[in-house]
Design a protein around this motif. Sequence first.
Motif, mmCIF file in Angstrom:
data_model
loop_
_atom_site.group_PDB
_atom_site.id
_atom_site.type_symbol
_atom_site.label_atom_id
_atom_site.label_comp_id
_atom_site.label_asym_id
_atom_site.label_seq_id
_atom_site.Cartn_x
_atom_site.Cartn_y
_atom_site.Cartn_z
ATOM 1 N N ALA A 1 9.462 9.675 -3.218
ATOM 2 C CA ALA A 1 8.909 8.709 -2.264
ATOM 3 C C ALA A 1 8.356 7.527 -3.048
ATOM 4 O O ALA A 1 7.703 7.708 -4.073
ATOM 5 C CB ALA A 1 7.800 9.351 -1.450
ATOM 6 N N LEU A 2 8.637 6.317 -2.571
ATOM 7 C CA LEU A 2 8.072 5.119 -3.166
ATOM 8 C C LEU A 2 7.022 4.608 -2.179
ATOM 9 O O LEU A 2 7.358 4.158 -1.084
ATOM 10 C CB LEU A 2 9.171 4.081 -3.402
ATOM 11 N N VAL B 1 11.472 4.745 0.567
ATOM 12 C CA VAL B 1 10.366 3.799 0.626
ATOM 13 C C VAL B 1 9.644 4.023 1.940
ATOM 14 O O VAL B 1 10.282 3.982 2.996
ATOM 15 C CB VAL B 1 10.904 2.355 0.584
ATOM 16 N N THR B 2 8.346 4.292 1.915
ATOM 17 C CA THR B 2 7.702 4.598 3.196
ATOM 18 C C THR B 2 6.193 4.375 3.199
ATOM 19 O O THR B 2 5.528 4.400 2.165
ATOM 20 C CB THR B 2 8.016 6.048 3.629
ATOM 21 N N HIS B 3 5.677 4.107 4.398
ATOM 22 C CA HIS B 3 4.243 4.091 4.653
ATOM 23 C C HIS B 3 3.814 5.402 5.294
ATOM 24 O O HIS B 3 2.631 5.634 5.516
ATOM 25 C CB HIS B 3 3.898 3.022 5.686
ATOM 26 N N ASP B 4 4.821 6.207 5.665
ATOM 27 C CA ASP B 4 4.559 7.393 6.451
ATOM 28 C C ASP B 4 4.254 8.536 5.476
ATOM 29 O O ASP B 4 5.149 9.231 5.005
ATOM 30 C CB ASP B 4 5.817 7.675 7.297
ATOM 31 N N TYR C 1 5.262 13.545 2.184
ATOM 32 C CA TYR C 1 4.792 14.858 1.751
ATOM 33 C C TYR C 1 5.777 15.941 2.158
ATOM 34 O O TYR C 1 6.065 16.876 1.404
ATOM 35 C CB TYR C 1 3.418 15.108 2.366
ATOM 36 N N GLU C 2 6.315 15.779 3.356
ATOM 37 C CA GLU C 2 7.224 16.780 3.898
ATOM 38 C C GLU C 2 8.565 16.790 3.155
ATOM 39 O O GLU C 2 9.144 17.845 2.922
ATOM 40 C CB GLU C 2 7.440 16.462 5.392
ATOM 41 N N LEU C 3 9.055 15.616 2.786
ATOM 42 C CA LEU C 3 10.423 15.517 2.271
ATOM 43 C C LEU C 3 10.527 15.323 0.769
ATOM 44 O O LEU C 3 11.539 15.655 0.165
ATOM 45 C CB LEU C 3 11.149 14.351 2.966
ATOM 46 N N CYS C 4 9.504 14.739 0.134
ATOM 47 C CA CYS C 4 9.651 14.344 -1.263
ATOM 48 C C CYS C 4 8.643 15.072 -2.145
ATOM 49 O O CYS C 4 7.443 14.847 -2.024
ATOM 50 C CB CYS C 4 9.454 12.847 -1.418
ATOM 51 N N PRO C 5 9.107 15.899 -3.101
ATOM 52 C CA PRO C 5 8.192 16.569 -4.019
ATOM 53 C C PRO C 5 7.463 15.568 -4.924
ATOM 54 O O PRO C 5 6.349 15.817 -5.334
ATOM 55 C CB PRO C 5 9.117 17.463 -4.847
ATOM 56 N N ARG C 6 8.105 14.421 -5.240
ATOM 57 C CA ARG C 6 7.509 13.475 -6.182
ATOM 58 C C ARG C 6 7.251 12.130 -5.495
ATOM 59 O O ARG C 6 8.027 11.711 -4.637
ATOM 60 C CB ARG C 6 8.483 13.276 -7.345
ATOM 61 N N SER C 7 6.138 11.459 -5.885
ATOM 62 C CA SER C 7 5.842 10.140 -5.324
ATOM 63 C C SER C 7 5.494 9.152 -6.424
ATOM 64 O O SER C 7 4.870 9.515 -7.422
ATOM 65 C CB SER C 7 4.654 10.212 -4.355
ATOM 66 N N VAL C 8 5.898 7.907 -6.204
ATOM 67 C CA VAL C 8 5.590 6.817 -7.122
ATOM 68 C C VAL C 8 4.869 5.766 -6.297
ATOM 69 O O VAL C 8 5.281 5.481 -5.177
ATOM 70 C CB VAL C 8 6.895 6.244 -7.719
ATOM 71 N N VAL C 9 3.756 5.210 -6.821
ATOM 72 C CA VAL C 9 3.021 4.193 -6.061
ATOM 73 C C VAL C 9 3.252 2.834 -6.697
ATOM 74 O O VAL C 9 3.040 2.650 -7.902
ATOM 75 C CB VAL C 9 1.507 4.496 -6.015
ATOM 76 N N LEU C 10 3.692 1.886 -5.877
ATOM 77 C CA LEU C 10 3.906 0.510 -6.314
ATOM 78 C C LEU C 10 2.813 -0.338 -5.671
ATOM 79 O O LEU C 10 2.569 -0.238 -4.473
ATOM 80 C CB LEU C 10 5.286 0.032 -5.859
#
Lengths: 253, 229, 249
Positions: free
Chosen positions: C36-37, C192-195, C200-209
């Motif tokens: 997730a971005l 890419v999401t605000h949701d 959390y439900e779909l992506c094990p990893r997140s990156v914050v821009l």
Amino acid sequence: MGAGHGHHLHFHGHSPVHHLPAHLKLLALVGFVLTVVLTPRTAFAAYAVYLLLVLVAQRASRVPFGYFAKRMVVEVPFVLFALLMPFVATGPRVDVGPLRLSEHGLVGGFALLAKGTLGVMASLVLATTTEPRHVVAGLERLRLPGQLVQIMGFMVRYLEVVTGELSRMKVARESRGFRATSVRAWPVLATTAGALFIRSYERGERVHLAMLSRGYTGSLPVTHPATATPAQWRVAGMLPAAALATLLVVVTR
Amino acid sequence: MHVPDGFLDAPTSIGAAVVAASGVALALRGARRELDDRTAPLAGLVALFIFSTQMLNFPIAAGTSGHLLGGALAAVLVGPCTATLSITVVLLVQATLMADGGITALGTNITLMGLVGVWTGWLVFIALRRVLPKRPLWVVPAAAVAALVSVPTAALAFSLLFDVGGTVDVPFATVATTMVGIHTLIGIGEAVITALAVLSIVVVRPDLVHGARPSLERRTLTIREGVSA
Amino acid sequence: MTTPVLEVRGLAYAYPDGHQALFGVNLHVHQGERVALLGPNGAGKTTLVLHLNGILTAGAGSVSVSGLPVTEPNLMEVRRRVGVVFQDPDDQLFMPSVRADVEFGPANLGLRGAALEARVVAALDQVGMLDFIDRPPHHLSFGQRRRVAVATVLAMEPEILVLDEPSSNLDPASRRELADIIRSLDVTVLMVTHDLPYAYELCPRSVVLSDGVVVADGTTREVLTDDALMSAHRLELPFGFDPRTIPTP
């Protein structure tokens, strides 16, 4: 001039006219209108036959006549122009009631009105029975340059999206008490036009990005060329053929 | 100003169609310079914009109203070649989907509105741009004058065509004075609305106004520290 | 380590109007990952996405896809490998019918006839929209249009699927259906999401821009529970949603 209609340009149906391929309907329209345009202006009987022919085509389309007639208002500015002709044209005059009118202008005005009206009616038979996207495909089949086909395709695809935006902007204006009644409304309406331009342009750019993302290089791939059967050619040919026969009878007599 | 079928005689209509076809062919080539491969989607949406503003009714007085024709506006916003293509497609849509403007008069209508209307507006606009200060906001008065001149010029072109190939004998002076007179009034409205519309765009997105581009500048990049992902 | 599917190094970019959106972004995504971005409005997320398939050209730095640099001569192959689904399906569905739209990408790659038809059918089947193949896009509901938009990209058999705000404007049922579709796909995903619950439900990893640079990279659970990070970058969990109390999906 009067472009007062929104997007409900075509009347859904399943008549034989609806089912003809768009390129045949376009050819039939051009053939019919050319014949009408070439008809001598005093051949009153021929115009009566043409009117009958176009009415037969209209009834064959099973589009309600009231709907069809309402769409004919696009003609109004030129009806006014044609009605002026007897007053402003040169040549010998005749007395009609209290008026002294130009004889030449009367005939000329009649011909303008007759040809213009028949043209509008024939075009409306096409317009009311053909989905806009099929008209675009028909023009493509008739070898309209690819760039123009694409431009028209995008215009037609986004017609409802943009008219929808326009009507939401109208609702937003009116919810805040705005009513367009005088010249003082112009700045607000012009701002609406400006905002619409920005939205349209930005959408154009986003669509372009979406196209590039899927490998667009400037032309659309043609994957399903339109085809027509001999029977369809015969059906579509009836209107211009009957008109041409009428013209020949009138001219040779 | 949409000319219907049978209004002009066949030779004049054919002549106008040849002029229209050549003009559109040149515009197709020129638009590639203005927009590269963005031409089709952008010209499509611009055509739709012009079509929609023609549906936007501007009240005048006592219940009467008018609408924008948009030739000069389109030329200033997207450049003359793209404007010609957009207006050509608007006319094509109006003729085939709305019966507005005759199908055999398409050449005439494209010549009058897509060529004379657009290019008169554009030439007036660039002539003024040359003498006015080089700031984005000065495109507004230039666009107004371009619109003011372009509408009656197209009406004059119509009068000339009617004189050459009109199917009714009306003295040229009568047609020309009436048409140009009425369209000068329309041109005033067109000028005011064009100016207001260009103004509303140039204050928020000057980069979108083709005619304002020569007066915009470029900037340089900076790099900030972040984490490596 | 294997070649990443997506490798972004020191990417900076300014728009022609002078506004600079990216200030040196570094990002790696490996095969099979779902990342997730995240980031506030105006962080540069969409600008970054437009660099991944070469629509925007890096002002500084570089992007490569499975080792292939995103440069002019490679654009066609890059665009096949990177499938971008844009936020507004109306922008993505520009053709007169669903079929023509899904055909557009593979036809540009040179497919015709039965091979093309097979791709179109397979892609529409994956998103459950095969029954709508001959409809014009404006006759579909918003959720259906979003699914067809995903199919237009799947038909190109991409290596990485980039989804820009996939859950925006969807009703809860459509949102669920789309999540099921995304989970069923055997493809690398950058979303890419605000949701945040969706991430959390779909992506094990997140990156914050944020402000045009990457400010955090970790498991979605770590990122969403780092209160200081979250509030520093205008990221807020919706009312009632607490990743600490929900088991890792």
